[in-house]
Design a protein around this motif. Structure first.
Motif, mmCIF file in Angstrom:
data_model
loop_
_atom_site.group_PDB
_atom_site.id
_atom_site.type_symbol
_atom_site.label_atom_id
_atom_site.label_comp_id
_atom_site.label_asym_id
_atom_site.label_seq_id
_atom_site.Cartn_x
_atom_site.Cartn_y
_atom_site.Cartn_z
ATOM 1 N N ILE A 43 -17.860 -4.570 15.241
ATOM 2 C CA ILE A 43 -18.166 -3.331 14.450
ATOM 3 C C ILE A 43 -16.725 -3.191 13.727
ATOM 4 N N LEU A 44 -16.890 -3.267 12.424
ATOM 5 C CA LEU A 44 -15.705 -3.121 11.398
ATOM 6 C C LEU A 44 -15.585 -1.552 10.819
ATOM 7 N N ASP A 45 -14.368 -0.843 10.712
ATOM 8 C CA ASP A 45 -14.509 0.223 10.162
ATOM 9 C C ASP A 45 -13.234 0.151 9.077
ATOM 10 N N TRP A 46 -13.688 0.570 7.561
ATOM 11 C CA TRP A 46 -12.898 0.316 6.605
ATOM 12 C C TRP A 46 -12.617 1.633 6.053
ATOM 13 N N SER A 47 -11.514 1.534 5.633
ATOM 14 C CA SER A 47 -10.751 2.751 5.009
ATOM 15 C C SER A 47 -10.146 2.285 3.588
ATOM 16 N N TYR A 48 -10.852 2.843 2.550
ATOM 17 C CA TYR A 48 -10.505 2.435 1.191
ATOM 18 C C TYR A 48 -9.715 3.404 0.386
ATOM 19 N N VAL A 49 -8.803 2.755 -0.311
ATOM 20 C CA VAL A 49 -7.829 3.497 -1.307
ATOM 21 C C VAL A 49 -8.709 4.418 -2.250
ATOM 22 N N LYS A 50 -9.565 3.613 -2.868
ATOM 23 C CA LYS A 50 -10.537 3.969 -3.960
ATOM 24 C C LYS A 50 -11.920 3.584 -3.675
ATOM 25 N N LYS A 51 -12.693 3.769 -4.511
ATOM 26 C CA LYS A 51 -14.029 3.091 -4.526
ATOM 27 C C LYS A 51 -14.241 1.733 -4.493
ATOM 28 N N GLU A 52 -13.493 1.503 -5.160
ATOM 29 C CA GLU A 52 -13.309 -0.233 -5.404
ATOM 30 C C GLU A 52 -12.303 -0.806 -4.587
ATOM 31 N N PRO A 53 -12.624 -1.594 -3.883
ATOM 32 C CA PRO A 53 -11.555 -2.373 -3.226
ATOM 33 C C PRO A 53 -10.173 -2.899 -3.814
ATOM 34 N N ALA A 54 -9.182 -2.611 -3.102
ATOM 35 C CA ALA A 54 -7.727 -2.899 -3.631
ATOM 36 C C ALA A 54 -7.743 -4.572 -3.187
ATOM 37 N N ASN A 55 -6.701 -5.004 -3.948
ATOM 38 C CA ASN A 55 -6.387 -6.389 -3.578
ATOM 39 C C ASN A 55 -5.700 -6.790 -2.371
ATOM 40 N N SER A 56 -4.980 -5.672 -1.586
ATOM 41 C CA SER A 56 -4.342 -6.031 -0.435
ATOM 42 C C SER A 56 -4.961 -5.300 0.707
ATOM 43 N N LYS A 78 -3.806 5.956 7.791
ATOM 44 C CA LYS A 78 -3.330 6.925 6.811
ATOM 45 C C LYS A 78 -2.177 6.442 6.035
ATOM 46 N N LEU A 79 -0.937 6.110 6.551
ATOM 47 C CA LEU A 79 0.096 5.938 5.793
ATOM 48 C C LEU A 79 -0.189 4.773 4.830
ATOM 49 N N MET A 80 -0.606 3.836 5.308
ATOM 50 C CA MET A 80 -1.011 2.276 4.732
ATOM 51 C C MET A 80 -1.860 3.018 3.324
ATOM 52 N N ASN A 81 -2.842 3.679 3.672
ATOM 53 C CA ASN A 81 -3.692 4.261 2.575
ATOM 54 C C ASN A 81 -3.111 4.747 1.334
ATOM 55 N N GLN A 82 -2.006 5.735 1.781
ATOM 56 C CA GLN A 82 -1.378 6.439 0.974
ATOM 57 C C GLN A 82 -0.344 5.700 -0.014
ATOM 58 N N HIS A 83 -0.033 4.252 0.324
ATOM 59 C CA HIS A 83 0.733 3.342 -0.191
ATOM 60 C C HIS A 83 0.078 2.237 -0.840
ATOM 61 N N GLY A 84 -1.327 2.369 -1.044
ATOM 62 C CA GLY A 84 -1.975 1.590 -1.717
ATOM 63 C C GLY A 84 -2.811 0.395 -1.125
ATOM 64 N N PHE A 85 -2.795 0.475 0.201
ATOM 65 C CA PHE A 85 -3.254 -0.560 1.016
ATOM 66 C C PHE A 85 -4.612 -0.163 1.606
#
Length: 324
Positions: A43-56, A78-85
């Motif tokens: 089971i994988l849980d994804w949290s995206y910065v935007k609707k389209e995946p980032a490259n990192s 949460k912190l990593m999402n805020q910085h573009g990951f």
């Protein structure tokens, strides 16, 4: 430098308080289930910065009997999402709220599952991947990196691990101590129902022991973890899966972060010489922090010291040796 709150005076308080009382809000996971080669699933849980995946992408591996909902995972996400990951918090077999379908569970050295998660992420187009592991997940991460050595995929750039039981036997014996019984009993309280359920479904694979025969995590590993996963005994499992035997072969920048007052991972059990002899490893030792705690003294800080340190390392590839 980490300065812990005065009202969390030792490693036990610093470990337990975040686990029980920290609340992290605002994470929206998108769940995906992938099939493994042995007809099981992860089971994988994804949290995206935007609707389209980032490259990192940050891939996070949780600790013993943890999952993607633990505060140390959510805070980091949460912190990593805020910085573009983008973040992928994967759940080990039997974790994540759904029992897996085979007799096997997960264990500290099951790097084939981590490899599958990484391969799945690469197929989605990520060109930069960083690995973060906590406790058992940290051991898994270090073992994986050491196994791959110089053949590791070039997309995997850096790794950060926290509170890692690099010597599995030493930590298994340490948690038996009276002062650590609260942790051991909490783990066993979660593990015992799982193994009873498994034994009902796979009686030929699992010999259910009497309650009095499995009193410690060492016992659990000897009677269940080892035979279920192809090891001769708990000692054989510890010998073959302890990341201390793999770190010399790690070839990417990797931060190993530990607290001297960690009640579960004795500092003297860590292979300091091997860590410091590998120029790719960066050893950060704090006086305080407990086990996967690292709560800062400032109550206004939304994020923990560990999360800020991981972000700093991933963004800057810090080279200094920190023994704060």
């Amino acid at each position: 430098m980490l300065i812990s709150p005065k009202w969390l005076p030792n490693g036990h308080f610093q470990s337990i308080y975040p686990a029980l009382f920290r609340k992290v809000y605002g994470i929206k996971y998108f769940r995906e289930k992938i099939v493994t080669p042995d007809d099981d699933f992860l089971i994988l849980d994804w949290s995206y910065v935007k609707k389209e995946p980032a490259n990192s992408l940050i891939i996070l591996s949780h600790g013993l009997e943890g999952d993607s909902s633990r505060q140390y995972i959510l805070g980091m996400v949460k912190l990593m999402n805020q910085h573009g990951f983008d973040c992928l918090a994967w759940n080990f077999r039997s974790c994540g709220g759904e029992m897996n379908q085979t007799a096997r569970f997960y264990h500290s050295g099951a790097t084939e599952d981590l490899q599958m998660v990484i391969d799945h992420a690469l197929k989605k187009g990520y060109t930069k991947i960083h690995l973060i592991g906590f406790s058992l997940g940290g051991n898994l991460t270090l073992k994986y990196l050491g196994e791959k050595g110089s053949e590791i995929n070039v997309a995997i750039e850096k790794a950060v691990v926290f509170s890692v039981p690099m010597d599995l036997k030493a930590c298994s014996l340490s948690i038996i101590k009276a002062e650590n019984s609260i942790y051991m009993h909490r783990f066993l309280k979660s593990l015992h129902p799982k193994v009873r359920l498994k034994a009902g479904k796979f009686p030929a694979d699992i010999k259910l022991m009497l309650n009095g025969e499995v009193k410690t995590l060492y016992d659990f590993d000897h009677f269940y973890t080892a035979p279920l996963h192809g090891f001769k005994s708990a000692d054989d499992y510890y010998e073959k899966c302890s990341s201390m035997f793999f770190v010399e072969n790690i070839t990417i920048p990797t931060a190993i972060i530990t607290a001297k007052n960690d009640p579960i991972v004795p500092f003297e059990s860590l292979p300091v010489k091997e860590i410091e002899s590998n120029g790719n490893l960066h050893f950060f030792v704090t006086r305080d922090g407990g086990h996967c705690g690292f709560r800062p003294a400032n109550l206004k800080d939304e994020f923990y010291w560990s999360e800020k340190k991981a972000l700093e390392f991933i963004q800057n590839d810090a080279r200094e040796k920190d023994h704060s």
